[in-house]
Each structure stands twice: as structure tokens, then as C-alpha cells.
Scaffold this motif. Structure first.
Motif, PDB file in Angstrom:
ATOM      1  N   PHE A 116       9.525   0.230   6.786  1.00  0.00           N
ATOM      2  CA  PHE A 116       9.849  -1.277   6.480  1.00  0.00           C
ATOM      3  C   PHE A 116      11.101  -0.948   5.710  1.00  0.00           C
ATOM      4  N   GLN A 117      11.394  -0.282   4.804  1.00  0.00           N
ATOM      5  CA  GLN A 117      12.632   0.012   4.058  1.00  0.00           C
ATOM      6  C   GLN A 117      13.751   0.227   5.036  1.00  0.00           C
ATOM      7  N   GLY A 118      13.454   1.179   6.044  1.00  0.00           N
ATOM      8  CA  GLY A 118      14.195   1.296   7.187  1.00  0.00           C
ATOM      9  C   GLY A 118      14.810   0.083   8.084  1.00  0.00           C
ATOM     10  N   LEU A 119      13.830  -0.392   8.481  1.00  0.00           N
ATOM     11  CA  LEU A 119      13.935  -1.774   9.142  1.00  0.00           C
ATOM     12  C   LEU A 119      14.783  -2.783   8.281  1.00  0.00           C
ATOM     13  N   ALA A 157       0.768  -1.301  -0.038  1.00  0.00           N
ATOM     14  CA  ALA A 157      -0.181  -0.207   0.073  1.00  0.00           C
ATOM     15  C   ALA A 157       0.797   1.316  -0.034  1.00  0.00           C
ATOM     16  N   GLY A 158       2.033   1.036   0.143  1.00  0.00           N
ATOM     17  CA  GLY A 158       3.065   2.330   0.270  1.00  0.00           C
ATOM     18  C   GLY A 158       2.711   3.211   1.558  1.00  0.00           C
ATOM     19  N   GLY A 159       2.977   4.716   1.434  1.00  0.00           N
ATOM     20  CA  GLY A 159       2.921   5.479   2.391  1.00  0.00           C
ATOM     21  C   GLY A 159       3.967   5.426   3.354  1.00  0.00           C
ATOM     22  N   PHE A 160       3.879   5.828   4.475  1.00  0.00           N
ATOM     23  CA  PHE A 160       4.848   5.917   5.578  1.00  0.00           C
ATOM     24  C   PHE A 160       5.279   4.784   5.887  1.00  0.00           C
ATOM     25  N   VAL A 193      13.461   4.825   9.364  1.00  0.00           N
ATOM     26  CA  VAL A 193      12.460   4.562  10.346  1.00  0.00           C
ATOM     27  C   VAL A 193      11.939   5.713  10.864  1.00  0.00           C
ATOM     28  N   LEU A 194      12.517   6.359  11.830  1.00  0.00           N
ATOM     29  CA  LEU A 194      12.039   7.736  12.358  1.00  0.00           C
ATOM     30  C   LEU A 194      11.328   8.795  11.296  1.00  0.00           C
ATOM     31  N   LEU A 195      11.643   8.753   9.934  1.00  0.00           N
ATOM     32  CA  LEU A 195      11.269   9.509   8.911  1.00  0.00           C
ATOM     33  C   LEU A 195       9.727   9.059   8.698  1.00  0.00           C
ATOM     34  N   GLY A 196       9.383   7.862   8.762  1.00  0.00           N
ATOM     35  CA  GLY A 196       8.167   7.369   8.597  1.00  0.00           C
ATOM     36  C   GLY A 196       7.520   7.306   9.937  1.00  0.00           C
ATOM     37  N   VAL A 197       7.976   6.992  10.871  1.00  0.00           N
ATOM     38  CA  VAL A 197       7.207   6.965  12.104  1.00  0.00           C
ATOM     39  C   VAL A 197       6.637   8.135  12.824  1.00  0.00           C
TER      40      VAL A 197
END
Length: 121
Positions: free
Chosen positions: A80-83, A72-75, A91-95
Motif C-alpha cells: 500500500f505504501q507503493g500504491l 497490521a503491517g507486514g507485506f 508494490v512488487l517488493l510486497g507482492v
């Protein structure tokens, strides 16, 4: 589907919170079932209903991150890319935006609920 069970539970809890004496008084005034629901039960149960919807909205914002697992994409994709790459900054950029959105949604619902409760008094 994820939010359906808590939503139904919130609705039933809200409607059960209306005192039986109030419903009986409305019947005594000659109100029909529809009138009792629309004019008595729903307005009295609304703060509890909105509290349940507030919790659901915050949960749904958080669950949207997990939707990235199905493409679905999004944040969530950033998280998950960071993980996967052990990059804490990704991870922080998405969280962090998800946390901000959840706090904003929660605050808006709290404001609406407090306004409704203030007008009821």
C-alpha cells in the motif's frame, strides 16, 4: 471470520461425499455414531476437507495483505505504501513474497493430500 463460511462448506461437502451405503455398513457392524464418524466418515472425507482447507489457506495468505489497511503491517504495508506513492518496485517488493508464500502453502497442502490419497489406495 472471513474463512469460516468456506470452511464450514468444505466440512459439510466432505461429510456428504461419504456414501450412505458405507455408513449403513458401519451401522450394520455395530458401530456407534462416534465410531462411525471417527473411523468411517472422517477418514473418507479427509481429502475433500483438506482441499477446502488448502483453498482457505491460500486465500488467507492473500487476505493478509489487506490487513495492512487496519494497521497490521507486514507485506501489505509495503504494497500500500507503493500504491500510494506510485512506486511499482515497492508494490512488487510486497507482492512477490506473498505470491511465493501462497504457492508454497498450496504445494504443501497438495503434497499432504496426495500422500493421504495414496495411503488410502
Amino acid at each position: 471470520m472471513y474463512a469460516l463460511l468456506p470452511l464450514v462448506r468444505s466440512v459439510t461437502a466432505g461429510l456428504q461425499s461419504v456414501p450412505a451405503s458405507v455408513i449403513e455398513s458401519a451401522r450394520g457392524m455395530g458401530m456407534t455414531r462416534g465410531q462411525i464418524f471417527a473411523r468411517v466418515q472422517l477418514p473418507l472425507a479427509l481429502p475433500l476437507l483438506l482441499t477446502g482447507v488448502r483453498i482457505l489457506a491460500v486465500q488467507t495468505v492473500g487476505m493478509a495483505v489487506v490487513a495492512a489497511l487496519i494497521g497490521a503491517g507486514g507485506f501489505g504495508a509495503i504494497v500500500f505504501q507503493g500504491l500510494l506513492s506510485s512506486a511499482l518496485d515497492l508494490v512488487l517488493l510486497g507482492v512477490i513474497p506473498v505470491i511465493v508464500m501462497a504457492v508454497v502453502v498450496d504445494s504443501l497442502f497438495k503434497l499432504i493430500i496426495s500422500i493421504l490419497e495414496a495411503t488410502r489406495r
